[in-house]
Scaffold this active site. Structure first.
Site, PDB file in Angstrom:
ATOM      1  N   GLY A  69      40.577-134.462  38.763  1.00  9.40           N
ATOM      2  CA  GLY A  69      39.332-134.921  37.899  1.00  9.40           C
ATOM      3  C   GLY A  69      39.662-134.361  37.144  1.00  9.40           C
ATOM      4  O   GLY A  69      39.776-134.314  35.758  1.00  9.40           O
ATOM      5  N   THR A 251      55.484-126.391  41.745  1.00  9.86           N
ATOM      6  CA  THR A 251      55.702-127.906  43.656  1.00  9.86           C
ATOM      7  C   THR A 251      54.775-128.861  43.427  1.00  9.86           C
ATOM      8  O   THR A 251      53.814-128.347  43.676  1.00  9.86           O
ATOM      9  CB  THR A 251      56.331-126.351  45.054  1.00  9.86           C
ATOM     10  OG1 THR A 251      56.960-125.786  44.324  1.00  9.86           O
ATOM     11  CG2 THR A 251      56.390-127.168  45.715  1.00  9.86           C
ATOM     12  N   CYS A 340      22.743-128.610  38.149  1.00  8.07           N
ATOM     13  CA  CYS A 340      21.104-128.136  38.648  1.00  8.07           C
ATOM     14  C   CYS A 340      21.353-127.031  38.350  1.00  8.07           C
ATOM     15  O   CYS A 340      22.714-126.248  39.100  1.00  8.07           O
ATOM     16  CB  CYS A 340      20.705-128.775  39.779  1.00  8.07           C
ATOM     17  SG  CYS A 340      19.316-127.211  40.050  1.00  8.07           S
TER      18      CYS A 340
HETATM   19  C1  LIG Z   1      33.954-139.087  35.810  1.00  4.21           C
HETATM   20  C2  LIG Z   1      34.248-137.780  36.369  1.00  4.21           C
HETATM   21  N1  LIG Z   1      35.119-137.469  35.418  1.00  4.21           N
HETATM   22  C3  LIG Z   1      35.210-136.305  35.817  1.00  4.21           C
HETATM   23  C4  LIG Z   1      35.271-135.900  37.767  1.00  4.21           C
HETATM   24  C5  LIG Z   1      35.964-135.005  38.150  1.00  4.21           C
HETATM   25  O1  LIG Z   1      37.110-135.101  39.336  1.00  4.21           O
HETATM   26  P1  LIG Z   1      37.371-133.894  40.281  1.00  4.21           P
HETATM   27  O2  LIG Z   1      36.096-133.767  41.408  1.00  4.21           O
HETATM   28  O3  LIG Z   1      38.876-134.191  41.046  1.00  4.21           O
HETATM   29  O4  LIG Z   1      37.676-132.774  39.725  1.00  4.21           O
HETATM   30  C6  LIG Z   1      34.012-136.665  38.580  1.00  4.21           C
HETATM   31  C7  LIG Z   1      34.209-135.837  39.969  1.00  4.21           C
HETATM   32  O5  LIG Z   1      32.727-135.818  40.065  1.00  4.21           O
HETATM   33  C8  LIG Z   1      33.747-137.672  37.793  1.00  4.21           C
HETATM   34  O6  LIG Z   1      32.890-138.450  38.347  1.00  4.21           O
END
Ligand SMILES: Cc1ncc(COP(=O)(O)O)c(C=O)c1O
Length: 406
Positions: A69, A251, A340
């Site tokens: 993400g 890759t 935190c």
């Molecule tokens: C709403 C949201 N966006 C982005 C992320 C980040 O994703 P990743 O842990 O796959 O980098 C998270 C993870 O906590 C999330 O809850």
């Protein structure tokens, strides 16, 4: 017994995704290679991409695989901003307060290093982004808007956002919208094509890009995707072999993608039954905790505007972190939902964006349920909360200034 109620942080991999991962790791071959092992790796990769695309209702070619993400969000925000602001004519990015730190920190980086102006939009008391606020900001900044970004559902307080309404505003103003669907994916239908159609998104305007992550749905950590609409323009972050439409060189991770696809298929197949099951369990959490601690408050939306597996509370007169540690000692893993920083309890930025005062924003506790959650888990949580709260309330609120100085 450890009771795991922090599925929004990461959810256990499903056994089928673990098996698919380990099987696929035995396959040698770079999917870019011409020989037969390479071609068979490529077939596995592309079949998995199709499954992921089906789970998101987009075309396989629109699925750009990333490391998760955070990378997807960085690619969307920086990539779209750079493409749209080549002549410094579009420097404004509209973003609601209360986004995930992957978004906040990326936007602050763009502000500091690339001259972006971030227009932070208010949330209402439930944590909802108001379309009227987006409309006002679009009217105020007009053609200077590079992009809009928002969550599909808030990962902390669970509020589901009016994505289609805001995509329609973006489309009407010819502005691309990126949606962080990491918390929603696997728990709500995330239908890229339907939002584009229902919002009148065309070309690169309206819903243009959407981020998801495999480890939130029972797949492995380290893989995710950015859905990039065919006509959206994204400047790459990584340069190299030109894989994935030149948008994300490197890759490709065949085993990770295969495992991600298995998790996506399971999550999609179970979506409606799981959503009903988790909603019922979540309602037990809410009723049980408010009964055990009548002064606690539920944060976020009620009813259908809330993620099925999310319950988020403000406990008066204590630190969320104290409660978290005490519940951990009782064998129950939950979260405050907020960061935190260097051991210093921070008030929830999401609750602050929802207009709560600092004291309320410090007693936050997030309980998130997932595929492995049972009734017994909820019983254990409800049994552990009163004692943990009594102890945390006795400790009270720490003096943040003293902690900082020590
Ligand atoms: C709403 C949201 N966006 C982005 C992320 C980040 O994703 P990743 O842990 O796959 O980098 C998270 C993870 O906590 C999330 O809850």
């Amino acid at each position: 017994m450890v009771v795991y109620l922090d599925h929004a942080a990461t959810t256990p991999m499903i056994p089928e995704a673990i098996d698919a991962y380990t099987d696929a790791m035995r396959q040698v071959g770079n999917p870019a290679s011409i020989h037969s092992q390479g071609q068979s790796a490529k077939r596995m990769l592309e079949e998995a991409r199709e499954v992921i695309a089906t789970s998101l209702s987009c075309d396989p070619i629109e699925v750009v695989l990333t490391s998760g993400g955070t990378e997807s969000i960085n690619l969307a925000l920086k990539g779209i901003y750079w493409k749209r602001n080549v002549d410094s004519a579009r420097q404004v990015i509209l973003a609601p307060g209360g986004e995930h730190h992957a978004t906040i920190d990326t936007l602050e980086w763009l502000e500091k290093h690339e001259g972006a102006e971030i227009s932070w939009l208010p949330l209402d008391g439930d944590g909802t982004v108001e379309p009227a606020a987006v409309e006002r900001a679009l009217a105020e900044h007009g053609p200077r808007v590079a992009l809009i970004t928002m969550l599909w559902a808030n990962n902390e307080v669970g509020t589901i956002q009016p994505v289609t309404d805001i995509a329609a505003l973006a489309a009407a103003h010819d502005v691309p919208l990126h949606v962080d669907a990491v918390a929603a994916y696997g728990y709500l239908p995330v239908d890229f094509a339907a939002v584009r159609r229902d919002s009148g998104s065309t070309g690169g305007a309206g819903l243009a890009a959407l981020s998801v992550s495999a480890h939130k749905i029972g797949g492995p950590v380290g893989i995710g995707a950015l859905v990039v609409s065919r006509s959206a323009q994204v400047e790459p972050l990584l340069h190299g072999g030109g894989q994935q439409r030149q948008v994300r060189s490197g890759t490709q991770d065949v085993a990770g993608t295969v495992s991600f696809a298995v998790a996506a298929r399971f999550a999609q197949a179970r979506l409606s039954t799981e959503s009903g099951r988790l909603t019922a369990l979540r309602n037990r959490v809410i009723a049980g905790i408010l009964d055990a601690v009548p002064t606690a408050k539920l944060n976020g939306a009620t009813g259908s505007n809330r993620l099925p597996g999310n319950a988020h509370f403000a406990f008066p007169g204590c630190e969320g972190d104290s409660l978290l540690f005490l519940l951990d000692m009782a064998g129950v893993s939950v979260s405050t939902g907020s960061a935190c920083q260097a051991g210093i309890p921070e008030p929830s930025h999401v609750l602050r964006a929802m207009g709560r005062d600092e004291l309320e924003a410090r007693g936050a506790l997030r309980v998130t349920l997932g595929h492995s959650t049972t009734d017994d888990d909820i019983d254990a949580l409800i049994a552990a909360v009163p004692h943990a709260y009594a102890q945390a309330a006795r400790a009270g609120l720490s003096d943040r200034k003293t902690v900082l100085g020590s």
